[in-house]
Scaffold this active site. Structure first.
Site, PDB file in Angstrom:
ATOM      1  N   ILE A  70      -6.924  -4.731   8.090  1.00 27.92           N
ATOM      2  CA  ILE A  70      -8.025  -3.786   7.872  1.00 27.92           C
ATOM      3  C   ILE A  70      -9.055  -4.271   6.844  1.00 27.92           C
ATOM      4  O   ILE A  70     -10.192  -3.797   6.842  1.00 27.92           O
ATOM      5  CB  ILE A  70      -7.470  -2.401   7.504  1.00 27.92           C
ATOM      6  CG1 ILE A  70      -8.525  -1.327   7.747  1.00 27.92           C
ATOM      7  CG2 ILE A  70      -6.958  -2.368   6.085  1.00 27.92           C
ATOM      8  CD1 ILE A  70      -8.003   0.077   7.548  1.00 27.92           C
ATOM      9  N   TYR A  72       0.836  -1.194   0.000  1.00 26.48           N
ATOM     10  CA  TYR A  72       0.000   0.000   0.000  1.00 26.48           C
ATOM     11  C   TYR A  72       0.880   1.257   0.000  1.00 26.48           C
ATOM     12  O   TYR A  72       1.693   1.447   0.908  1.00 26.48           O
ATOM     13  CB  TYR A  72      -0.891  -0.048   1.244  1.00 26.48           C
ATOM     14  CG  TYR A  72      -1.529   1.245   1.708  1.00 26.48           C
ATOM     15  CD1 TYR A  72      -1.354   1.676   3.020  1.00 26.48           C
ATOM     16  CD2 TYR A  72      -2.336   2.011   0.871  1.00 26.48           C
ATOM     17  CE1 TYR A  72      -1.957   2.842   3.484  1.00 26.48           C
ATOM     18  CE2 TYR A  72      -2.937   3.177   1.324  1.00 26.48           C
ATOM     19  CZ  TYR A  72      -2.741   3.596   2.630  1.00 26.48           C
ATOM     20  OH  TYR A  72      -3.333   4.734   3.095  1.00 26.48           O
TER      21      TYR A  72
END
Lengths: 531, 443
Positions: free
Chosen positions: A332, A245
């Site tokens: 997440i 990410y």
């Protein structure tokens, strides 16, 4: 300009200048003793002092006369040229004293405009956002992993339950006094309890989370930063599998000064981490003098969307124990697991074995699974008392807003609503995923195997002009500017193989997909004909 | 044989930040809180408990906020059927809601009686003033650099500004002779001290109105501080978190007004911190802002605010509340009146016990002089007195030494975080204590 005037020099530069005649005489007076030294007569001290002194005065002379008179400054502009300088040593020696007031070195790098396609694409798409009716030629945003599929469910819940949630019903009266005053910075106990239970539910009820090991933060972004501040010092490193990410580069490096050491994963392994590569990266970092303090993983992984197997999780714990480092699992996307494979949390592994748990830490948040990124709700879950104690104190800088906490206590405690939400969410992600990936396949674009997340990891290497990062970025620009879709290029994720792109599809409706595919097709055709 | 330490020999090491005690939670300032938490005063259930006078919280005007929320519950949430919910829940843009920034700018202008203008685009949102101050420190200074702060100052600064940033605080010593107002000599002395330590000073941070003094900074002093910052080419951070808690509407002079009078020359070194925790009594909401006249600082602060954004739900609620002029005008005026009334109550109560305070005109506390009661005129003497007041009189007040005050015997006493009845109980206890002490001295 500042060197022109030193406060203890009252004479102007001109009078310090030596006229040619005096220069000559002075020179004679200096050279003679030097000759004496050379011939063995003069003092050694004088012989070494004089050249040094000459050198020093030469430098002084050159400095004073380096720049011509600066142009006269206007009195209205905000600058400091006219003001007399103080004799403070630090003022003179610091760069900050020259010109306008400076910001810190670490802020300077952040102040520069970003050169990452990840951020550039997000900005451009936000400036010209696609709307089926109002702006059909706008940029379609496939670069932000946002989930818009289940808002109807949340809206229904909100309108049915609202007043209760924000106001609370203390003694039957509407009151916000319970939420206006100072709350524990790491979150209200009721929310921790509700969150622990919610996390357990989201992860399939295969593991229980203890509220006393849970800390709430204003989003997962500060959660990862706070955890990093607790586990490593400036200059230390975390190993991190690629592709990863792009936000981690900011979240972890910005203020902590911790380095991210990539561990490259390959398409031949479907971008699954290899223990050999992990070991190699560790050793290479050590050779470069970087102390590795932990491994950072995202599971489900972003941007690939695959899950870590039980064996892999055990392997990572073994590795961490061997090297005596921490393991940080960013989970997440745990609730966005739409595939047939079961999501396995690191918490479950740790619970079932007698591992040294104090090295395991989990990050979570409500931005992806519950689509509430604006509300800023993140979680640090740790098995380490000391980390919890330190992180708790750091939450003062990043607490969850009290009205939001109150609303979420209500929402998360409503287990039936949550159950319905989780199931529906997975179903809808799965549907869109299949449509999107099939659409890409028709264009000859294949995706990596994934079973979770809000995106797919697409292989567009056949479309790039050259098999390199440069070629990949050229394609990215064409997709952004011509096809007007914003996708995230693999290089922004530090992927070692060019041509891979992350495409988020959970902001799309089914009708939008055909628009996206049509646009990609046009660009694909131009690429094929020119490649 | 001793029980083995639970700590396993090979647990992975933690960072310096994690193990340092810069969090300062071992100081008396926080020790008092612990004592309160263990034995909190309650009018009915625990009338001999510790009364909390160490927390600067504003509870005197709460009813007005409550009433607003009650009467505007739909508007301030998302309306019937929650149509605005989706957009709000997705909004994570670090620029912050425009409507919120506009409302905030308007509110800040109102507090200053319209004597200064605020541009919503220069507002950066943060989850509280604590975060705003830390963020500014990260941006203005590098590790090892220093900020100058006039003493006495809010004890939390030692932690908030230094812990993760690595930046040092160098105190500018102020004393009672000048009513604890900053002087140019004191500023120069602090600057020289930094130089002697080979430390670069990057800014001066003032709190106006001052915590813990409970007084506004005079205009002439503000001008001197700004001139000092200009001379040294450093930044000036003005923490104006109590600006709406002044007792009169005219005695507070914001740095913004001074800049306006100077036509914004040198403004790019000035930054204002604000929050709703004190003026509006909403510390739980976590609402802070940085207002900077420096575009580069605004851009950088905005990016860094990703670590500390305000919930979009809260931004939305406050945008509605703060743009309601009827509410804000009434609130600001009434809040001032009530705070003044409280202040007078405590001052008179203390005076009848022969205790004097610094003349105050703002804030949620007063700066009390107990030096006549000290056994010895030292920091130890002050802490000994503090200990007695905490454990015997059972009042949690903040000793001046935790605020880095150079003169022993001063204490910060909060008066707005309790009911009037509780305040009376506290004043009675002080009265009795002083009497006892005098008797003790005579014996």
């Amino acid at each position: 300009m500042t060197q022109r005037r030193r406060s203890n020099q009252n004479s102007s530069p001109e009078t310090e200048l030596q006229t040619p005649e005096t220069t000559g005489a002075t020179a004679m007076r200096l050279i003679v003793p030097l000759q004496g030294i050379v011939q063995g007569r003069g003092g050694l001290i004088l012989g070494s002092l004089i050249p040094c002194a000459l050198f020093y005065f030469l430098q002084l002379y050159l400095k004073r006369n380096r720049s011509p008179n600066p142009p006269p400054r206007s009195t209205s502009s905000a600058n400091l040229g006219e003001l007399p300088r103080t004799s403070s040593r630090s003022n003179l020696s610091s760069r900050g004293s020259i010109g306008p007031v400076q910001i810190s070195v670490r802020a300077s790098s952040i102040a520069k405009p970003s050169d990452s396609p990840y951020y550039i694409g997000l900005e451009k798409a936000a400036e010209d956002p696609y709307d089926r009716l109002d702006n059909p030629n706008g940029i379609i945003q496939l670069g932000l992993s946002e989930n818009r599929l289940c808002f109807d469910l949340i809206e229904k819940w909100v309108s049915e339950n609202l007043t209760d949630s924000i106001m609370g019903r203390e003694g039957g009266e509407l009151s916000i006094s319970g939420i206006a005053t100072y709350q524990p910075f790491d979150g209200m106990t009721e929310l921790k309890v509700a969150m622990a239970d919610y996390m357990s539910q989201v992860m399939g009820r295969t593991v229980l989370f203890d509220p006393s090991q849970l800390i709430l933060t204003a989003g997962a972004t500060p959660a990862i930063e706070i955890l990093s501040f607790c586990l490593a010092d400036q200059g230390n490193g975390f190993l991190i599998p690629t592709p990863y990410y792009p936000g981690f580069d900011r979240d972890i490096k910005y203020r902590t000064g911790i380095e991210l050491i990539p561990v490259h994963c390959r398409s031949t392994d479907n971008f699954m981490l290899s223990m050999t590569a992990l070991d190699q990266a560790f050793n290479q970092a050590r050779k470069r003098g970087i102390k590795i303090r932990g491994i950072l993983l995202s599971n489900p992984s972003n941007p690939v969307g695959n899950l870590l197997s039980r064996d892999m999780l055990y392997g990572l714990l073994d590795f961490a124990r061997e090297k005596n480092i921490h393991v940080i699992c960013d989970e997440i996307f745990a609730g966005s697991n739409y595939g047939s494979e079961e999501f396995l949390s690191m918490a479950e592994i740790v619970e079932s074995e007698e591992f040294d748990r104090t090295r395991v830490h989990i990050i979570y948040g409500l931005s992806k699974d519950l689509s509430l990124p604006g509300f800023r709700v993140g979680v640090i879950y740790s098995f380490n008392e000391k980390v919890l104690a330190a992180a708790k104190k750091l939450t003062r800088f990043s607490s969850v807003s009290a009205p939001t906490q109150r609303l979420l206590v209500s929402m998360l405690s409503n287990t039936r609503f949550i159950e319905e939400y989780i199931e529906t969410n997975k179903k809808r992600i799965r549907e869109i995923y299949h449509l999107f990936v099939a659409g890409l396949e028709e264009l000859g674009i294949r995706c990596a195997e994934s079973s979770a997340g809000l995106f797919c990891w697409a292989n567009m290497s056949s479309l790039i002009p050259s098999y390199s990062e440069k070629g990949e970025l050229e394609l990215w620009e064409q997709l952004l500017n011509i096809a007007k879709i914003n996708v995230t290029p693999g290089s922004a994720c530090h992927c070692i193989e060019p041509g891979w792109f992350r495409c988020c599809f959970t902001t799309l409706s089914q009708e939008d997909i055909s628009v996206v595919m049509e646009r990609i097709r046009k660009v694909a055709e131009t690429c094929k004909s020119s490649c | 044989m001793a029980v083995l330490d639970i700590e396993q020999p090979n647990s992975a090491p933690l960072s310096t930040v994690a193990i340092s005690n810069t969090h300062g939670e071992d100081s008396p300032f926080f020790a008092g809180w612990k004592a309160y938490n263990e034995n909190p005063y309650d009018e009915l259930n625990n009338p001999s408990g510790v009364i909390q006078m160490g927390l600067a919280e504003n509870q005197v005007s709460f009813d007005m906020v409550e009433k607003y929320v009650e009467e505007h519950s739909e508007e301030s949430s998302w309306g019937k059927g929650a149509p605005g919910f989706r957009e709000n829940a997705l909004f994570q843009d670090y620029h912050g809601l425009k409507s919120f920034r506009q409302a905030m700018a308007g509110f800040m202008e109102e507090i200053r009686g319209g004597r200064a203008k605020f541009d919503p685009d220069k507002i950066v949102i943060t989850a509280g003033a604590t975060a705003a101050n830390e963020l500014l420190t990260f941006i203005l200074a590098d590790p090892g650099d220093a900020l100058l702060i006039p003493t006495p100052y809010y004890p939390g600064f030692d932690r908030d500004l230094s812990w993760r940033t690595g930046v040092n605080i160098i105190p500018i010593h102020c004393d009672s002779k000048s009513n604890f107002q900053v002087t140019p000599e004191a500023m120069e002395a602090a600057y020289k001290k930094a130089e002697s330590m080979n430390t670069k000073v990057k800014g001066i941070l003032i709190t106006n109105p001052s915590n813990p003094l409970g007084a506004t900074i005079q205009r002439s002093v503000m001008e001197q501080i700004l001139d000092f910052a200009i001379r040294k080419n450093i930044h000036l951070v003005s923490d104006e978190i109590y600006s709406g808690s002044t007792f009169s509407s005219t005695e507070f002079i914001s740095i913004a007004e001074i800049l306006e009078a100077r036509k914004y020359r040198e403004a790019e070194r000035v930054h204002i911190v604000y929050s709703l925790s004190k003026d509006l009594g909403l510390p739980g909401f976590r609402v802070g802002t940085i207002y900077s006249y420096n575009d580069r600082v605004v851009t950088t602060a905005r990016r860094m605010s990703s670590f500390t954004l305000i919930s979009s739900q809260t931004q939305h609620l406050l945008a509605c509340m703060l743009s309601n002029k009827e509410f804000t005008q009434n609130y600001i005026t009434t809040n001032r009146e009530r705070l003044q009334k409280r202040y007078e109550m405590i001052i008179n109560g203390l005076r009848s016990a022969r205790i004097e305070c610094l003349k105050g005109n703002a804030g949620l506390f007063c700066w009390m002089n107990l030096s006549p009661l000290l056994e010895e005129n030292t920091k130890e003497g002050e802490l000994a007195l503090w200990d007695i007041i905490l454990n015997e009189v059972r009042l949690n007040i903040s000793p001046g030494s935790s605020c880095h005050c150079s003169e022993p015997g001063w204490f910060r006493v909060c008066f707005a975080n309790m009911s009037e009845q509780t305040l009376e109980v506290a004043l009675r206890r002080i009265h009795d204590f002083v009497e006892e002490r005098k008797k003790g001295k005579l014996n």
